[in-house]
Write a protein that holds these residues in place. Structure first.
Motif, PDB file in Angstrom:
ATOM      1  N   LYS A  66       0.832  -1.207   0.000  1.00 54.34           N
ATOM      2  CA  LYS A  66       0.000   0.000   0.000  1.00 54.34           C
ATOM      3  C   LYS A  66       0.868   1.260   0.000  1.00 54.34           C
ATOM      4  CE  LYS A  66      -4.540  -0.865   0.284  1.00 54.34           C
ATOM      5  NZ  LYS A  66      -5.538  -0.177  -0.582  1.00 54.34           N
ATOM      6  N   TRP A  67       1.944   1.239   0.798  1.00 56.92           N
ATOM      7  CA  TRP A  67       2.842   2.391   0.822  1.00 56.92           C
ATOM      8  C   TRP A  67       3.440   2.630  -0.566  1.00 56.92           C
ATOM      9  CZ3 TRP A  67       5.866   0.334   5.661  1.00 56.92           C
ATOM     10  CH2 TRP A  67       5.092   0.540   6.810  1.00 56.92           C
ATOM     11  N   ALA A  68       3.859   1.535  -1.207  1.00 56.08           N
ATOM     12  CA  ALA A  68       4.454   1.667  -2.539  1.00 56.08           C
ATOM     13  C   ALA A  68       3.440   2.232  -3.528  1.00 56.08           C
ATOM     14  CB  ALA A  68       4.972   0.312  -3.020  1.00 56.08           C
ATOM     15  N   GLU A  69       2.233   1.708  -3.492  1.00 58.57           N
ATOM     16  CA  GLU A  69       1.201   2.189  -4.411  1.00 58.57           C
ATOM     17  C   GLU A  69       0.869   3.656  -4.173  1.00 58.57           C
ATOM     18  OE1 GLU A  69      -1.899  -0.555  -3.545  1.00 58.57           O
ATOM     19  OE2 GLU A  69      -1.119  -2.136  -4.854  1.00 58.57           O
ATOM     20  N   ARG A  70       1.018   4.090  -2.938  1.00 63.89           N
ATOM     21  CA  ARG A  70       0.708   5.476  -2.589  1.00 63.89           C
ATOM     22  C   ARG A  70       1.870   6.414  -2.925  1.00 63.89           C
ATOM     23  NH1 ARG A  70      -3.226   9.030  -2.577  1.00 63.89           N
ATOM     24  NH2 ARG A  70      -3.311  10.368  -0.722  1.00 63.89           N
ATOM     25  N   GLY A  71       3.028   5.854  -3.242  1.00 61.48           N
ATOM     26  CA  GLY A  71       4.187   6.684  -3.554  1.00 61.48           C
ATOM     27  C   GLY A  71       4.954   7.140  -2.334  1.00 61.48           C
ATOM     28  N   VAL A  72       4.822   6.406  -1.226  1.00 64.07           N
ATOM     29  CA  VAL A  72       5.532   6.726   0.010  1.00 64.07           C
ATOM     30  C   VAL A  72       6.919   6.078  -0.029  1.00 64.07           C
ATOM     31  CG1 VAL A  72       5.560   6.361   2.512  1.00 64.07           C
ATOM     32  CG2 VAL A  72       3.428   6.984   1.355  1.00 64.07           C
ATOM     33  N   THR A  73       7.919   6.797   0.418  1.00 67.54           N
ATOM     34  CA  THR A  73       9.262   6.237   0.586  1.00 67.54           C
ATOM     35  C   THR A  73       9.399   5.790   2.037  1.00 67.54           C
ATOM     36  OG1 THR A  73      10.283   7.570  -1.145  1.00 67.54           O
ATOM     37  CG2 THR A  73      11.727   6.730   0.578  1.00 67.54           C
ATOM     38  N   ALA A  74       9.459   4.480   2.252  1.00 67.68           N
ATOM     39  CA  ALA A  74       9.548   3.921   3.604  1.00 67.68           C
ATOM     40  C   ALA A  74      10.974   3.448   3.870  1.00 67.68           C
ATOM     41  CB  ALA A  74       8.566   2.760   3.763  1.00 67.68           C
ATOM     42  N   ILE A  75      11.532   3.884   4.999  1.00 75.01           N
ATOM     43  CA  ILE A  75      12.906   3.547   5.377  1.00 75.01           C
ATOM     44  C   ILE A  75      12.872   2.793   6.693  1.00 75.01           C
ATOM     45  CG2 ILE A  75      15.183   4.468   5.948  1.00 75.01           C
ATOM     46  CD1 ILE A  75      14.490   6.932   4.277  1.00 75.01           C
ATOM     47  N   GLY A  76      13.423   1.596   6.695  1.00 74.72           N
ATOM     48  CA  GLY A  76      13.436   0.765   7.900  1.00 74.72           C
ATOM     49  C   GLY A  76      14.682   1.018   8.732  1.00 74.72           C
ATOM     50  N   LEU A  77      14.515   1.614   9.897  1.00 80.22           N
ATOM     51  CA  LEU A  77      15.643   1.837  10.794  1.00 80.22           C
ATOM     52  C   LEU A  77      16.133   0.536  11.424  1.00 80.22           C
ATOM     53  CD1 LEU A  77      14.454   5.171  12.403  1.00 80.22           C
ATOM     54  CD2 LEU A  77      16.515   4.858  11.046  1.00 80.22           C
ATOM     55  N   ASP A  78      15.436  -0.561  11.137  1.00 80.73           N
ATOM     56  CA  ASP A  78      15.873  -1.887  11.566  1.00 80.73           C
ATOM     57  C   ASP A  78      16.641  -2.608  10.466  1.00 80.73           C
ATOM     58  OD1 ASP A  78      13.258  -1.630  10.400  1.00 80.73           O
ATOM     59  OD2 ASP A  78      13.027  -3.794  10.583  1.00 80.73           O
ATOM     60  N   LEU A  79      16.900  -1.950   9.349  1.00 82.86           N
ATOM     61  CA  LEU A  79      17.506  -2.602   8.188  1.00 82.86           C
ATOM     62  C   LEU A  79      18.867  -2.021   7.833  1.00 82.86           C
ATOM     63  CD1 LEU A  79      14.315  -2.791   5.925  1.00 82.86           C
ATOM     64  CD2 LEU A  79      15.262  -4.596   7.376  1.00 82.86           C
ATOM     65  N   ALA A  80      19.519  -1.364   8.759  1.00 88.85           N
ATOM     66  CA  ALA A  80      20.819  -0.765   8.476  1.00 88.85           C
ATOM     67  C   ALA A  80      21.822  -1.835   8.071  1.00 88.85           C
ATOM     68  CB  ALA A  80      21.340  -0.005   9.692  1.00 88.85           C
ATOM     69  N   PRO A  81      22.614  -1.601   7.039  1.00 91.04           N
ATOM     70  CA  PRO A  81      23.599  -2.591   6.606  1.00 91.04           C
ATOM     71  C   PRO A  81      24.738  -2.718   7.606  1.00 91.04           C
ATOM     72  CG  PRO A  81      23.894  -0.570   5.380  1.00 91.04           C
ATOM     73  CD  PRO A  81      22.639  -0.388   6.201  1.00 91.04           C
ATOM     74  N   ARG A  82      25.470  -3.794   7.493  1.00 85.00           N
ATOM     75  CA  ARG A  82      26.580  -4.049   8.411  1.00 85.00           C
ATOM     76  C   ARG A  82      27.829  -3.305   7.927  1.00 85.00           C
ATOM     77  NH1 ARG A  82      26.969  -7.665  12.445  1.00 85.00           N
ATOM     78  NH2 ARG A  82      29.035  -8.382  13.073  1.00 85.00           N
ATOM     79  N   LEU A  83      27.775  -1.993   8.057  1.00 87.54           N
ATOM     80  CA  LEU A  83      28.870  -1.119   7.656  1.00 87.54           C
ATOM     81  C   LEU A  83      29.161  -0.151   8.795  1.00 87.54           C
ATOM     82  CD1 LEU A  83      27.552  -0.098   4.105  1.00 87.54           C
ATOM     83  CD2 LEU A  83      29.309  -1.819   4.590  1.00 87.54           C
ATOM     84  N   SER A  84      30.413   0.226   8.954  1.00 89.93           N
ATOM     85  CA  SER A  84      30.738   1.186  10.012  1.00 89.93           C
ATOM     86  C   SER A  84      30.023   2.518   9.783  1.00 89.93           C
ATOM     87  CB  SER A  84      32.253   1.392  10.090  1.00 89.93           C
ATOM     88  OG  SER A  84      32.763   1.837   8.843  1.00 89.93           O
ATOM     89  N   ALA A  85      29.825   2.867   8.511  1.00 89.31           N
ATOM     90  CA  ALA A  85      29.141   4.125   8.201  1.00 89.31           C
ATOM     91  C   ALA A  85      27.673   4.096   8.594  1.00 89.31           C
ATOM     92  CB  ALA A  85      29.271   4.419   6.705  1.00 89.31           C
ATOM     93  N   ALA A  86      27.110   2.897   8.782  1.00 90.67           N
ATOM     94  CA  ALA A  86      25.689   2.769   9.110  1.00 90.67           C
ATOM     95  C   ALA A  86      25.442   2.709  10.609  1.00 90.67           C
ATOM     96  CB  ALA A  86      25.119   1.517   8.447  1.00 90.67           C
ATOM     97  N   TYR A  87      26.494   2.709  11.398  1.00 87.46           N
ATOM     98  CA  TYR A  87      26.335   2.551  12.848  1.00 87.46           C
ATOM     99  C   TYR A  87      25.417   3.612  13.433  1.00 87.46           C
ATOM    100  CZ  TYR A  87      27.609   2.336  17.798  1.00 87.46           C
ATOM    101  OH  TYR A  87      27.563   2.257  19.166  1.00 87.46           O
ATOM    102  N   ALA A  88      25.543   4.854  12.956  1.00 84.57           N
ATOM    103  CA  ALA A  88      24.787   5.953  13.550  1.00 84.57           C
ATOM    104  C   ALA A  88      23.290   5.839  13.304  1.00 84.57           C
ATOM    105  CB  ALA A  88      25.293   7.291  13.014  1.00 84.57           C
ATOM    106  N   VAL A  89      22.869   5.151  12.223  1.00 87.05           N
ATOM    107  CA  VAL A  89      21.439   5.051  11.922  1.00 87.05           C
ATOM    108  C   VAL A  89      20.848   3.706  12.329  1.00 87.05           C
ATOM    109  CG1 VAL A  89      21.603   6.673  10.004  1.00 87.05           C
ATOM    110  CG2 VAL A  89      21.840   4.226   9.560  1.00 87.05           C
ATOM    111  N   ASP A  90      21.637   2.833  12.915  1.00 88.35           N
ATOM    112  CA  ASP A  90      21.189   1.475  13.226  1.00 88.35           C
ATOM    113  C   ASP A  90      20.370   1.460  14.518  1.00 88.35           C
ATOM    114  OD1 ASP A  90      20.772  -1.214  13.491  1.00 88.35           O
ATOM    115  OD2 ASP A  90      22.873  -1.798  13.270  1.00 88.35           O
TER     116      ASP A  90
END
Length: 392
Positions: free
Chosen positions: A116-140
């Protein structure tokens, strides 16, 4: 998100939602960080009462420069929505194209809402999906909340245990220290190990992933080698290797667990059914008065057989078993502050502009963007459901 992200973020209005999930006391942004958002060129709207259960009242936000608002106004004016959980709103009525939604989304639990979010054109970002990178530590945010949960798990067990953790001395000698077993040395497990050690317990740890195993040893945990155990180089996906040797290591884990007074199961499997690590017959063999805490006990399943989410039960001859998947919500002050720093790091990254999919940190965190479901596992779930239903 349609168009250039940089243009969309030049006049950011961030809306902080009030959580509606039962027992949830956290808030996505604390008053102290409102000025930092303002320095990015953003305005902050806060749904009235959003921070009350975390000790932050509307007047605190107003003093910091935020504007308390009703839900309808917040949803209508915000181009970035911030929450802990997916918001309980109607995408067709309450969200608008180009809006950014950021939270702990757990998208595989809600595939049809994601669509539904995709169909509505919403950009959804999962703060539980941060990649295993040192640069991603701050948003994890998944890691930051897991650390709070690991700390709380040990305190919860200590309160329910029939003994004190440290080896206190008396005129007659020393009490025997409590033995704590931590299964899994991700962020929650490592914090549980550190907390138990600081409280004076003897700590053992079960971990298959090589980086996490080294971290547990560095904190002073006694590392257990189980039958069938093999080191797993991939720090995020040990499941295939574990499943191949499950009969051997489950049996070995059972024999090890009964030697401990407290067991904290911190080996979670977000979005998928976690493996059952301890059977009911094993739990019943623990010393009467022992305590087990299952941090995975929730919608995805349990790692300790017979555990019920958000429930404390007695098993066998007086063993306490606690299902506690959302322990971070029980420490809303610390958890909210940690989460708010993750949110601020996200907003700072968004403010840089550019296509989200090309960002090495935000790209893997995309659940929906530009009208499509971008999260691979959720997209597969939807395709499989469509195939089963025989739809084109």
């Amino acid at each position: 998100m349609e168009g250039d992200l940089e243009a969309a973020m030049t006049a950011t209005t961030a809306g902080v939602l009030r959580e509606t999930s039962p027992g949830e006391r956290r808030v996505a942004l604390v008053p102290d960080l409102v000025p930092a958002v303002a320095r990015l060129g953003g305005t902050v709207l806060v749904e009235r009462g959003a921070g009350a259960l975390a000790g932050h009242h509307d007047a605190d936000y107003r003093t910091a420069g935020a504007v308390p608002a009703g839900r309808a106004e917040l949803l209508g004016r915000s181009n970035v929505l911030l929450g802990i959980h997916p918001p309980n709103v109607d995408p067709d009525r309450d969200l608008h194209p180009g809006q950014v939604l950021a939270a702990l989304l757990r998208p595989q639990r809600i595939p049809y809402l994601v669509r539904k979010w995709a169909e509505r054109g919403v950009t959804a970002i999962g703060l539980d999906l941060a990649p295993r990178l040192s640069a991603a530590y701050a948003v994890d945010a998944d890691a930051s909340q897991a650390r709070v949960a690991g700390y709380r798990a040990v305190l919860l067990a200590a309160v329910r245990l029939d003994r004190c953790l440290p080896p206190w001395g008396t005129a007659g000698g020393l009490f025997t220290p409590v033995r704590v077993l931590v299964i899994g040395a991700g962020p929650a497990g490592l914090q549980a190990i550190d907390t138990a050690r600081r409280l004076g317990a003897l700590v053992g740890a079960v971990e298959w992933r090589e980086p996490e195993r080294a971290a547990a040893g560095a904190l002073g945990a006694d590392l257990l080698d189980l039958p069938g155990w093999r080191p797993v180089a991939d720090g995020r996906e040990p499941w295939a290797a574990l499943d191949r040797e499950r009969p051997a290591w489950v049996s070995g884990l059972a024999e090890a667990a009964v030697r401990y007074d407290v067991v904290v199961s911190a080996l979670t499997r977000p979005g998928r059914t976690p493996p059952v690590l301890l059977r009911t017959e094993t739990v019943a063999r623990l010393r009467p008065g022992s305590v087990l805490v299952d941090l995975a006990a929730g919608p995805d399943g349990v790692t300790i057989e017979g555990v019920l989410p958000d429930t404390t039960t007695l098993v066998g001859d007086g063993v306490t078993v606690i299902g506690a998947a959302e322990l971070a919500a029980q420490a809303p002050g610390t958890a909210s502050r940690a989460y708010a720093h993750n949110v601020l790091a996200l907003l700072e990254r968004l403010a840089r502009g550019g296509p989200l999919a090309m960002d090495p940190v935000l790209g893997p965190m995309l659940v929906t963007d530009r009208g499509a479901v971008r999260h691979g596992p959720t997209s597969r779930l939807l395709r499989e459901a469509t195939a089963v239903a025989g739809l084109p």
